[in-house]
Write a protein that holds these residues in place. Sequence first.
Motif: not given
Length: 317
Positions: A184-189, A245-247, A306-313, A315-317
Amino acid sequence: MRDSKALLLNSDFPALKRGKTDILQLNLGYLCNLSCQHCHVNAGPKRTELMARATMQTALQLAAQVGATTLDLTGGAPELNPDFRWLVTAARQQGLHIINRCNLTVLLLAGQHDTVAFLAAQQVEITASLPCYLEANVDAQRGKGVFQDSLTALRQLNALGYGQEGTGLVLNLAYNPQGAVLPPPQAALEQAYKQYLQSEFGIRFNRLFTLTNMPIQRFGAVLQASGEFGRYLALLKHAHQPANLEHVMCRSLLSVDWQGFVYDCDFNQLLDLPLAGRRTHIEDLLNQASIPDDIRVADHCYGCTAGQGSSCQGGLA
């Protein structure tokens, strides 16, 4: 265990180029006290692969050569590598920022009683796995009793200042979905985590990172066995956001396996997709003027965009 690699290679994922390498991520080995279903490295108590100190020393040389600012330590449980403390101390003396990816429960094992104090003294940033703030969900994904053990470890970290304002001791939590869905969206969670953990248990932390489950290794095998692999991959592709893709983390990160071989990311490492398509050791990179800038991509890369994106840090969006 069914290998998902062959199902991912025929890919239309966009081409990517590397930027400046800021993070050197070291997998210190696959030994872990847990065997989580979502684990993309298939870590567990019976694994014996561990990075040697000589490899760590070479990695520190490479970090200096490429101008990396951060050493990101992962596993398995990195704390179970016998040279973990030596590496952290040496890296801090070199001026590197350290991120330790911790499953929390490892801090309660015999022989680890002073690990929290060591991490605090070295100003190590901790990213701790807690895939839900509800006990039943965590234990279903990671094993019976893991939630309560995680709370005990979090209280120990809080007691020494982790997650507390003004201490400089950063404690982040990492969330993985249960099953073949996007996070789900990172900020709300994050707000839900903070409110619940503070009100129910008095626990504080800095940030929550939402991580997409990758269709590789143990989780990829589970998807195939349940007939969900194709549907999940279609979900990732349908949710692809080109702006992410930029991040993506592979543009600023190098991943090093326990033997010292180099990959664009931790996921490529476990799929045996080596840097620039050839088996390259960190010692080889010490003798090269530059790092190859073409990044190996396949269909699992949609998990990062996908969606908000995912990385070791997170969500990306």
